[in-house]
Design a protein around this motif. Structure first.
Motif, PDB file in Angstrom:
ATOM      1  N   THR A 205     146.389  20.757 -38.428  1.00  0.00           N
ATOM      2  CA  THR A 205     145.217  20.844 -37.559  1.00  0.00           C
ATOM      3  C   THR A 205     145.198  19.681 -36.570  1.00  0.00           C
ATOM      4  OG1 THR A 205     144.003  21.828 -39.405  1.00  0.00           O
ATOM      5  CG2 THR A 205     142.713  21.062 -37.536  1.00  0.00           C
ATOM      6  N   PRO A 206     145.111  19.960 -35.264  1.00  0.00           N
ATOM      7  CA  PRO A 206     145.080  18.871 -34.272  1.00  0.00           C
ATOM      8  C   PRO A 206     143.674  18.276 -34.154  1.00  0.00           C
ATOM      9  CG  PRO A 206     145.063  21.001 -33.173  1.00  0.00           C
ATOM     10  CD  PRO A 206     145.146  21.294 -34.635  1.00  0.00           C
ATOM     11  N   VAL A 207     143.462  17.128 -34.766  1.00  0.00           N
ATOM     12  CA  VAL A 207     142.175  16.438 -34.700  1.00  0.00           C
ATOM     13  C   VAL A 207     142.439  15.014 -34.251  1.00  0.00           C
ATOM     14  CG1 VAL A 207     140.153  15.663 -35.966  1.00  0.00           C
ATOM     15  CG2 VAL A 207     141.188  17.863 -36.519  1.00  0.00           C
ATOM     16  N   ALA A 208     141.728  14.581 -33.248  1.00  0.00           N
ATOM     17  CA  ALA A 208     141.899  13.215 -32.743  1.00  0.00           C
ATOM     18  C   ALA A 208     140.550  12.515 -32.744  1.00  0.00           C
ATOM     19  CB  ALA A 208     142.481  13.233 -31.335  1.00  0.00           C
ATOM     20  N   ALA A 209     140.564  11.220 -32.915  1.00  0.00           N
ATOM     21  CA  ALA A 209     139.332  10.434 -32.884  1.00  0.00           C
ATOM     22  C   ALA A 209     138.881  10.255 -31.441  1.00  0.00           C
ATOM     23  CB  ALA A 209     139.568   9.084 -33.538  1.00  0.00           C
ATOM     24  N   PRO A 210     137.583  10.235 -31.208  1.00  0.00           N
ATOM     25  CA  PRO A 210     137.083   9.957 -29.864  1.00  0.00           C
ATOM     26  C   PRO A 210     137.576   8.594 -29.388  1.00  0.00           C
ATOM     27  CG  PRO A 210     135.323  10.740 -31.313  1.00  0.00           C
ATOM     28  CD  PRO A 210     136.513  10.466 -32.169  1.00  0.00           C
ATOM     29  N   PRO A 211     137.721   8.416 -28.079  1.00  0.00           N
ATOM     30  CA  PRO A 211     138.198   7.131 -27.560  1.00  0.00           C
ATOM     31  C   PRO A 211     137.331   5.963 -28.041  1.00  0.00           C
ATOM     32  CG  PRO A 211     138.149   8.785 -25.823  1.00  0.00           C
ATOM     33  CD  PRO A 211     137.472   9.399 -27.016  1.00  0.00           C
ATOM     34  N   GLY A 212     138.009   4.960 -28.578  1.00  0.00           N
ATOM     35  CA  GLY A 212     137.298   3.776 -29.037  1.00  0.00           C
ATOM     36  C   GLY A 212     136.605   3.936 -30.372  1.00  0.00           C
ATOM     37  N   ALA A 213     136.765   5.093 -31.023  1.00  0.00           N
ATOM     38  CA  ALA A 213     136.094   5.320 -32.304  1.00  0.00           C
ATOM     39  C   ALA A 213     137.132   5.645 -33.367  1.00  0.00           C
ATOM     40  CB  ALA A 213     135.084   6.456 -32.187  1.00  0.00           C
ATOM     41  N   ARG A 214     136.752   5.455 -34.595  1.00  0.00           N
ATOM     42  CA  ARG A 214     137.629   5.769 -35.717  1.00  0.00           C
ATOM     43  C   ARG A 214     136.903   6.718 -36.645  1.00  0.00           C
ATOM     44  NH1 ARG A 214     138.224   4.325 -40.927  1.00  0.00           N
ATOM     45  NH2 ARG A 214     140.347   4.266 -41.806  1.00  0.00           N
ATOM     46  N   LEU A 215     137.482   7.883 -36.855  1.00  0.00           N
ATOM     47  CA  LEU A 215     136.859   8.857 -37.725  1.00  0.00           C
ATOM     48  C   LEU A 215     136.938   8.389 -39.174  1.00  0.00           C
ATOM     49  CD1 LEU A 215     138.037  12.315 -36.344  1.00  0.00           C
ATOM     50  CD2 LEU A 215     135.858  11.196 -36.012  1.00  0.00           C
ATOM     51  N   ALA A 216     135.857   8.586 -39.905  1.00  0.00           N
ATOM     52  CA  ALA A 216     135.823   8.272 -41.326  1.00  0.00           C
ATOM     53  C   ALA A 216     136.236   9.503 -42.117  1.00  0.00           C
ATOM     54  CB  ALA A 216     134.419   7.823 -41.722  1.00  0.00           C
ATOM     55  N   ARG A 217     136.448   9.300 -43.412  1.00  0.00           N
ATOM     56  CA  ARG A 217     136.832  10.417 -44.281  1.00  0.00           C
ATOM     57  C   ARG A 217     135.815  11.549 -44.196  1.00  0.00           C
ATOM     58  NH1 ARG A 217     136.227  12.129 -49.758  1.00  0.00           N
ATOM     59  NH2 ARG A 217     138.195  12.862 -50.680  1.00  0.00           N
ATOM     60  N   GLU A 218     134.555  11.211 -44.126  1.00  0.00           N
ATOM     61  CA  GLU A 218     133.494  12.207 -44.027  1.00  0.00           C
ATOM     62  C   GLU A 218     133.676  13.108 -42.810  1.00  0.00           C
ATOM     63  OE1 GLU A 218     129.437  13.713 -44.953  1.00  0.00           O
ATOM     64  OE2 GLU A 218     130.860  12.533 -46.115  1.00  0.00           O
ATOM     65  N   ASP A 219     134.174  12.540 -41.706  1.00  0.00           N
ATOM     66  CA  ASP A 219     134.357  13.320 -40.481  1.00  0.00           C
ATOM     67  C   ASP A 219     135.621  14.166 -40.523  1.00  0.00           C
ATOM     68  OD1 ASP A 219     132.068  12.026 -39.307  1.00  0.00           O
ATOM     69  OD2 ASP A 219     133.344  10.270 -39.017  1.00  0.00           O
ATOM     70  N   VAL A 220     136.611  13.729 -41.302  1.00  0.00           N
ATOM     71  CA  VAL A 220     137.894  14.434 -41.330  1.00  0.00           C
ATOM     72  C   VAL A 220     137.878  15.584 -42.329  1.00  0.00           C
ATOM     73  CG1 VAL A 220     140.366  14.137 -41.794  1.00  0.00           C
ATOM     74  CG2 VAL A 220     139.093  12.345 -40.609  1.00  0.00           C
ATOM     75  N   LEU A 221     137.025  15.505 -43.360  1.00  0.00           N
ATOM     76  CA  LEU A 221     137.032  16.516 -44.414  1.00  0.00           C
ATOM     77  C   LEU A 221     136.832  17.945 -43.903  1.00  0.00           C
ATOM     78  CD1 LEU A 221     135.183  14.781 -47.384  1.00  0.00           C
ATOM     79  CD2 LEU A 221     137.578  15.485 -47.263  1.00  0.00           C
ATOM     80  N   PRO A 222     135.961  18.211 -42.937  1.00  0.00           N
ATOM     81  CA  PRO A 222     135.820  19.599 -42.478  1.00  0.00           C
ATOM     82  C   PRO A 222     137.106  20.197 -41.911  1.00  0.00           C
ATOM     83  CG  PRO A 222     133.959  18.285 -41.751  1.00  0.00           C
ATOM     84  CD  PRO A 222     134.961  17.330 -42.319  1.00  0.00           C
ATOM     85  N   HIS A 223     138.080  19.364 -41.561  1.00  0.00           N
ATOM     86  CA  HIS A 223     139.357  19.850 -41.033  1.00  0.00           C
ATOM     87  C   HIS A 223     140.462  19.795 -42.096  1.00  0.00           C
ATOM     88  CE1 HIS A 223     137.529  19.427 -37.007  1.00  0.00           C
ATOM     89  NE2 HIS A 223     137.045  18.275 -37.458  1.00  0.00           N
ATOM     90  N   SER A 224     140.086  19.544 -43.330  1.00  0.00           N
ATOM     91  CA  SER A 224     141.070  19.326 -44.387  1.00  0.00           C
ATOM     92  C   SER A 224     141.134  20.510 -45.346  1.00  0.00           C
ATOM     93  CB  SER A 224     140.722  18.058 -45.184  1.00  0.00           C
ATOM     94  OG  SER A 224     140.648  16.932 -44.336  1.00  0.00           O
ATOM     95  N   MET A 225     142.293  20.648 -45.994  1.00  0.00           N
ATOM     96  CA  MET A 225     142.447  21.587 -47.093  1.00  0.00           C
ATOM     97  C   MET A 225     142.118  20.835 -48.381  1.00  0.00           C
ATOM     98  SD  MET A 225     146.112  23.281 -46.058  1.00  0.00           S
ATOM     99  CE  MET A 225     146.511  23.611 -44.334  1.00  0.00           C
ATOM    100  N   VAL A 226     141.282  21.413 -49.202  1.00  0.00           N
ATOM    101  CA  VAL A 226     140.801  20.748 -50.405  1.00  0.00           C
ATOM    102  C   VAL A 226     141.301  21.496 -51.639  1.00  0.00           C
ATOM    103  CG1 VAL A 226     138.752  20.099 -51.708  1.00  0.00           C
ATOM    104  CG2 VAL A 226     138.781  19.852 -49.222  1.00  0.00           C
ATOM    105  N   SER A 227     141.679  20.746 -52.679  1.00  0.00           N
ATOM    106  CA  SER A 227     142.217  21.328 -53.915  1.00  0.00           C
ATOM    107  C   SER A 227     143.421  22.221 -53.627  1.00  0.00           C
ATOM    108  CB  SER A 227     141.141  22.125 -54.661  1.00  0.00           C
ATOM    109  OG  SER A 227     140.098  21.296 -55.083  1.00  0.00           O
ATOM    110  N   ALA A 228     144.226  21.811 -52.669  1.00  0.00           N
ATOM    111  CA  ALA A 228     145.370  22.631 -52.261  1.00  0.00           C
ATOM    112  C   ALA A 228     146.413  22.703 -53.372  1.00  0.00           C
ATOM    113  CB  ALA A 228     145.989  22.057 -50.987  1.00  0.00           C
ATOM    114  N   HIS A 229     146.920  23.889 -53.609  1.00  0.00           N
ATOM    115  CA  HIS A 229     147.976  24.107 -54.595  1.00  0.00           C
ATOM    116  C   HIS A 229     148.664  25.423 -54.248  1.00  0.00           C
ATOM    117  CE1 HIS A 229     144.463  26.259 -56.196  1.00  0.00           C
ATOM    118  NE2 HIS A 229     145.339  27.108 -56.706  1.00  0.00           N
TER     119      HIS A 229
END
Length: 473
Positions: A205-229
């Motif tokens: 998934t192409p996700v980039a942080a806004p300029p000058g900002a750093r995404l936290a785990r909370e912000d990245v989770l909606p773009h993540s696969m969870v419990s992947a197997h």
């Protein structure tokens, strides 16, 4: 490249493994006391989180899973692979701004209280799966790629009170997501046809942080696969165990590289035609205990404790749990409606250490007769009798039935023994251990549970120099 919808053949192939895979999928999904406000439910998604490549390695999360194992495919075999994960779905709560609940004006709130539940913002998990089917002969050392993508989605659910009036709504958002499965199979030299299967699952998934900002785990989770197997199955042939391989394959198994996942055999009837590659390390042929009444999601404690503790939650706490997630609400309903006979079944089960479905080979015959009891059991030694043996304490013979006063010394490691100093006790047995030491099994005179302890054989143990003989009345 094509990915297919689940076929009947794949469903039958994965039917047995799916039960254990479902437990992996929802492990830690929501923890007791099943409320969003609980501290341990504020850090979500503990296992198998695959983040977008831009955030690989950030806060300890990874963007790939690598599975390697050995398989022995037969001629014409096809490989079925099913990738499974939870897709986070962010839920917002809105209250109707109209006095009578009508209209289309809503405002976002942190809490919406109803008679049966308390709704709060929460990240739900939506089950996703991707199926790939490919002939083994089409796989080679160079990876074959199977990309997949999931579109963003927005849904709205109207919330009504017990009178049927619209009081709010739930707004759910799923972000766009893409991934890729790479499959490769290399034939190994040797007298048998063995192939090393490599399955690499990636979040692309192409996700980039806004300029000058750093995404936290909370912000990245909606773009993540969870419990992947993933589950992999062969239509013809089987896989080799990675934990207990045959001796001739041990070296090849040791060379397999598994990252953030571990494959185990999971075929029906303990077959080898299916593997389950899980972010939680399991044993071969994992299965759900037959006593388990349903999913409780929190395997850090046993079902009995969770069921009992859930049933004791207050009505307000249960309202909060029901409003947290539908699955949490199902746990509350399960605990409230569990019949006594089902709860009794959770108290424990005795299982044989020997698999009765696959009994071992008959033991060879020996000329020397085997003892009926193991060497360390008192029944194997006619020279000792706990009920009749005695030991000298200050020149007096002490045996079962003698009365003593406890005086535990400083060498005792149990802090509770200090509370027993000076207490009178009855000697129940004199025991000899394999190191030649003697121990007195006793029950306390003033212990109201002494009869029960005696019936169950649960005693306190002291050595002869830790007691003093009491005069018989």
């Amino acid at each position: 490249m094509t990915t297919s919808h689940p076929a009947n053949a794949a469903e039958a192939l994965f039917d047995t493994a799916r039960h254990a895979a479902d437990a992996v999928l929802f492990e830690g999904y929501v923890l007791y006391p099943y409320r969003a406000s609980a501290a341990k439910n504020r850090l979500r998604w503990q296992f198998g989180v695959l983040v977008p490549p831009r955030w690989d390695g950030v806060e300890g999360e990874r963007g790939t899973q690598r599975t390697e194992c050995l398989m022995e495919p037969r001629t014409g075999a096809e490989l079925h692979v099913r990738v499974r994960f939870l897709r986070p779905q962010r839920r917002a709560v809105q209250r109707s701004a109209a006095p009578d609940g009508g209209g289309d004006r809503f405002e976002t709130v942190e809490t919406l209280e109803l008679a049966d539940r308390v709704l709060v913002p929460w990240d739900e998990g939506v089950e996703e799966s991707v199926d790939v089917r490919v002939p083994v002969d089409e796989l080679g050392p160079e990876p074959k790629e199977f990309p997949f993508s999931l579109a963003a989605a927005d849904t709205t659910e109207t919330v009504r009170d017990e009178h049927g009036r619209t009081v709010g709504r739930l707004v759910r958002r799923r972000e766009e997501m893409s991934g890729r499965l790479r499959l490769a199979a290399a034939e190994l030299p040797g007298p048998y046809r063995v192939m090393r299967l490599t399955a690499l699952l990636e979040n692309t998934t192409p996700v980039a942080a806004p300029p000058g900002a750093r995404l936290a785990r909370e912000d990245v989770l909606p773009h993540s696969m969870v419990s992947a197997h993933l589950m992999a199955g062969l239509t013809r042939g089987g896989f080799l165990s990675m934990t207990d391989p045959p001796q001739w394959a041990s070296a090849a198994v040791a060379e397999c590289r598994n990252e953030h996942t571990w494959p185990v055999l999971a075929g029906a009837d303990r077959g080898s035609d299916v593997i389950l590659s899980s972010p939680i390390i399991l044993e071969d042929h994992p299965r759900i205990a037959p006593e388990s009444p349903g999913a409780l999601y929190d395997a850090t404690e046993i079902d009995e404790i969770l069921a009992l503790r859930t049933a004791t939650l207050t009505d307000d706490e249960k309202r909060q749990a029901r409003g947290t997630d539908a699955r949490a609400g199902a746990v509350i309903d399960l605990a409230d409606s569990m019949p006594p006979e089902v709860l009794d079944r959770l108290h424990g089960a005795v299982r044989s250490l020997r698999d009765i479905t696959h009994p071992p080979d008959p033991a060879p015959e020996y000329d020397v007769p085997r003892p009926e009891a193991p060497w360390w059991d008192p029944g194997a030694d006619a020279g000792v009798d706990p009920g009749r043996d005695s030991v000298l304490v200050d020149g007096t013979a002490v045996a079962a039935g003698s009365r003593v006063r406890l005086r535990p010394g400083p060498r005792r490691t149990d802090a509770q023994d200090m509370f027993l100093h000076g207490r009178a006790a009855l000697v129940e047995a004199v025991l000899h251990d394999v190191d030649g030491s003697v121990h007195l099994a006793v029950t306390l005179d003033d212990d109201p549970g002494a009869e029960l302890a005696r019936a169950q054989g649960r005693f306190r143990y002291f050595q002869p120099d830790e007691v003093a003989v009491l005069e018989e009345p």
